[in-house]
Design a protein around this motif. Structure first.
Motif, PDB file in Angstrom:
ATOM      1  N   SER A  96       1.020  -1.344  -0.194  1.00 51.33           N
ATOM      2  CA  SER A  96       0.041  -0.180  -0.143  1.00 51.33           C
ATOM      3  C   SER A  96       0.713   1.133   0.002  1.00 51.33           C
ATOM      4  O   SER A  96       0.592   2.283  -0.389  1.00 51.33           O
ATOM      5  N   THR A  97       2.259   1.009   0.417  1.00 52.00           N
ATOM      6  CA  THR A  97       3.074   2.207   0.518  1.00 52.00           C
ATOM      7  C   THR A  97       3.959   2.238  -0.656  1.00 52.00           C
ATOM      8  O   THR A  97       4.734   3.142  -0.569  1.00 52.00           O
ATOM      9  N   LYS A 157      -2.027   7.765  -4.274  1.00 50.99           N
ATOM     10  CA  LYS A 157      -0.486   8.080  -4.125  1.00 50.99           C
ATOM     11  C   LYS A 157       0.089   8.078  -2.516  1.00 50.99           C
ATOM     12  O   LYS A 157      -0.574   9.070  -1.941  1.00 50.99           O
ATOM     13  N   THR A 158       0.975   7.738  -2.178  1.00 49.69           N
ATOM     14  CA  THR A 158       1.577   7.964  -0.825  1.00 49.69           C
ATOM     15  C   THR A 158       2.301   9.517  -0.886  1.00 49.69           C
ATOM     16  O   THR A 158       2.626  10.014  -2.188  1.00 49.69           O
ATOM     17  N   ARG A 159       2.390   9.903   0.426  1.00 49.95           N
ATOM     18  CA  ARG A 159       3.407  11.268   0.179  1.00 49.95           C
ATOM     19  C   ARG A 159       4.601  11.099  -0.429  1.00 49.95           C
ATOM     20  O   ARG A 159       5.037  11.844  -1.243  1.00 49.95           O
ATOM     21  N   SER A 217       9.803   2.393   3.525  1.00 47.05           N
ATOM     22  CA  SER A 217       8.680   3.444   3.492  1.00 47.05           C
ATOM     23  C   SER A 217       8.194   3.977   4.828  1.00 47.05           C
ATOM     24  O   SER A 217       7.599   5.091   4.929  1.00 47.05           O
ATOM     25  N   ASP A 268       8.203   7.645   6.045  1.00 50.42           N
ATOM     26  CA  ASP A 268       6.898   8.457   6.507  1.00 50.42           C
ATOM     27  C   ASP A 268       7.413   9.140   7.799  1.00 50.42           C
ATOM     28  O   ASP A 268       6.769  10.177   7.907  1.00 50.42           O
TER      29      ASP A 268
END
Length: 638
Positions: free
Chosen positions: A28-29, A37-39, A388, A392
């Motif tokens: 998911s990341t 979309k992830t950061r 990831s 984060d």
């Protein structure tokens, strides 16, 4: 914790691994096909056009490169270590490694063996192409020039283009001057390469981000100190590598760019031959130097079946948008949080490092650009977090560390995103498994497990290594037993393993005080600073000496005696016993260097008729000198 390294690409580890897809959480990341979309993905895909694949640190900064690093990190975590004995000639439980280096005429490139046979055949007018082939040019070009200066015929193999990245390396002036003394750099090189200079770097350890005065036990928060002239220069890798490469080629050195090394075959009596592809003629040499970093296929083969004893995971950015007024000082190691509990992923202590970029010599120019790193020490347990997750946390914690911004995604002009993991092994420096092949730099694990830096280690050891290699070539001391003395055991390196373990938390280690690491480091750094520059400065430059180590440990015990049992419980009795053995060797090496080397050096000088014995004695004395930290040159004002 020196970020002076060239970060090599991370390849698949030499283990039997679970090659399953990323877990649901990691997918998911880490997948670019999701609608949300992830950061990290948004930031990396919105960065301006990336430079090409320069060698070394941060050479690949795209989101696809991040995903590759993520997958490789998962493979390493999921891998299972196993024993493989290369001296057992029969079948074993584990399959043999794919031979990248071989001495067995039944394997390896037939063209390479043919090239060596031609050299060995007396009636053919053939000889080895080079004295030395240096594999990996980003740092290898420096040792290549040093050897070319000594009159050897040298070739550099580089898989891509021989050029440095745009982002600065951070180093100290005395380390640059060491390269000038060795004839690798000129004063003009230093003047042109240095693009950033500031007074010094901060070391600080706090339970929270807050101003402090006094020591840890006085304010209950932490301690910080600024040490002058340590990693306070930002130099241009692009300029340095280009200048050194041009000088190397003007002296007759050969650089083969975009040339991938496919394998090496070794004949102890004749030489080594390097396979550079079916379409190219093999290259032959007396000696092969592996400068391909910690992902070297040569060192991977040698460490087949082994899992790293420790890992330093690093993420960060080079970005504009910070307050220029406060962008005048570096951080070499800094904490502002307690130990982070990541649930099933274990516990992590995050450290920060930061350097201003582009402020000119003596900081005469204002700049809003800064490089920031967040790193942590851990093992390679299968439950450790993906990159990831650490990235984060970096985005979340960066505004606390750099309060002039509130949201990295909107407030910063991010030029590069940095990410890597650096495996470390307790058997470093790596002893050669084959004659005529020697690992140098990160490939040998010559830097401490606290460091993710290779350039600083290079400047410290370049003179020693180039002198030893040159003497080995002249005296034909190219057997693995002789070359092993170049990468000899160093107690100054081995004692740092307890520091690394004290700064990390084992999986399933419970009841750890969240303030443990900050308390330990704050009190120790205050003591080292009180002892003076002769103690704290070598330590910050990755040099451990007996006088500073014993003095700081003794004072730490007196200052906080009740903390000692907690430290012992944290690192464990087996590691402590092992550390005491290395500490004893550090003391022995210090005595041998100061008491025995002066007389032994005179004896070695008269052994010209016994070249191998002379070579071995000189390497032993170097091991005592560097293994005790006695090579460190104190500045006059210290």
């Amino acid at each position: 914790y020196r970020s002076t390294s060239t970060w090599g690409s991370i390849n698949s580890p030499p283990f039997r691994s679970s090659l399953s897809a990323l877990s649901e959480t990691e997918t998911s990341t880490a997948t670019s096909s999701t609608t949300s979309k992830t950061r990290t993905q948004r930031i990396m895909e919105n960065m301006p056009g990336q430079e090409g694949d320069a060698g070394g640190a941060g050479s690949a900064t795209t989101y696809s490169a991040f995903l590759r690093a993520e997958e490789n990190w998962k493979r390493l975590r999921d891998s299972t270590a196993f024993n493989y004995d290369s001296k057992l000639l029969g079948d074993q439980t584990a399959p043999p490694p794919t031979p990248f280096v071989t001495e067995d005429g039944g394997s390896g490139s037939p063209a390479c063996w043919k090239a060596l046979r031609e050299v060995a055949t007396e009636n053919l007018d053939a000889e080895l192409d080079y004295d030395v082939v240096v594999c990996g040019g980003t740092l290898g070009i420096f040792i290549a020039l040093s050897l070319q200066n000594k009159g050897h015929k040298v070739c550099v193999l580089e898989g891509g283009e021989l050029r440095g990245r745009e982002q600065e390396w951070n180093i100290s002036m005395n380390e640059m001057e060491e390269l000038m003394e060795l004839g690798v750099l000129t004063q003009q090189d230093i003047d042109e390469a240095v693009t950033t200079e500031f007074p010094g770097c901060r070391s600080g350890f706090k339970n929270k981000e807050a101003p402090t005065t006094g020591g840890y036990f006085e304010n209950g928060i932490g301690y910080e100190v600024v040490t002058p002239n340590v990693l306070n220069l930002g130099v241009s890798p692009d300029y340095l590598i280009r200048s050194v490469g041009e000088r190397f080629q003007k002296l007759g050195g050969i650089v083969l760019e975009n040339t991938r090394l496919k394998g090496v075959v070794v004949s102890e009596r004749v030489g080594a031959a390097l396979d550079i592809g079916e379409a190219a003629k093999p290259i032959t040499a007396k000696l092969v130097l592996d400068c391909m970093g910690n992902a070297s296929p040569i060192s991977r083969q040698q460490r087949y079946g082994k899992k790293p004893d420790g890992v330093c995971a690093v993420v960060g950015t080079c970005a504009g948008g910070y307050d220029p007024k406060s962008n005048t000082q570096g951080d070499i190691i800094y904490t502002n949080t307690e130990i982070q509990d990541k649930g099933n992923n274990g516990q992590l202590q995050y450290f920060w490092e930061a350097f201003p970029v582009g402020i000119g010599r003596n900081g005469i120019t204002e700049s809003d650009i800064k490089t920031t790193y967040m790193f942590t020490y851990m093992d390679a347990d299968s439950k450790r977090p993906p990159l990831s997750t650490i990235m984060d946390d970096y985005w979340d914690l960066l505004p606390i560390y750099q309060p002039s911004i509130s949201d990295p995604e909107t407030d910063l002009d991010i030029k590069r995103v940095l990410f890597a993991y650096f495996p470390t092994y307790r058997d470093s420096p790596l002893q050669p498994a084959w004659s005529r092949v020697l690992a140098v730099g990160d490939a040998s694990g010559i830097q401490s497990p606290l460091s993710f830096g290779g350039f600083g280690a290079l400047t410290r050891h370049l003179g020693r290594i180039s002198t030893a290699v040159s003497e080995a070539l002249v005296k034909d001391c190219l057997h693995k037993d002789d070359l092993g003395l170049v990468n000899a055991y160093r107690p100054d390196l081995s004692v740092t393993w307890m520091f690394q373990k004290a700064m990390s938390i084992r999986m399933k280690q419970r009841d750890v005080d969240p303030k443990f690491v900050n308390r330990l480091l704050a009190s120790n750094f205050q003591i080292m600073n009180d002892m003076g520059m002769d103690t704290i400065k070598p330590f910050l430059q990755d040099v451990v000496r007996l006088d500073g180590l014993i003095g700081s440990l003794a004072r730490s015990f007196v200052a906080d005696p009740l903390f000692t049992p907690e430290i012992v419980g944290h690192v464990g009795i087996p590691l402590l016993v092992d550390w005491l053995g290395h500490l004893s060797m550090l003391a022995l090496y210090t005595v041998l260097h100061n008491a025995v080397s002066p007389a032994l050096g005179l004896y070695a000088d008269v052994l010209d008729d016994h070249p191998r014995q002379q070579f071995q004695l000189r390497r032993k004395m170097e091991a005592w000198k560097f293994g005790s930290g006695s090579d460190y040159q104190f500045e006059k004002d210290e």
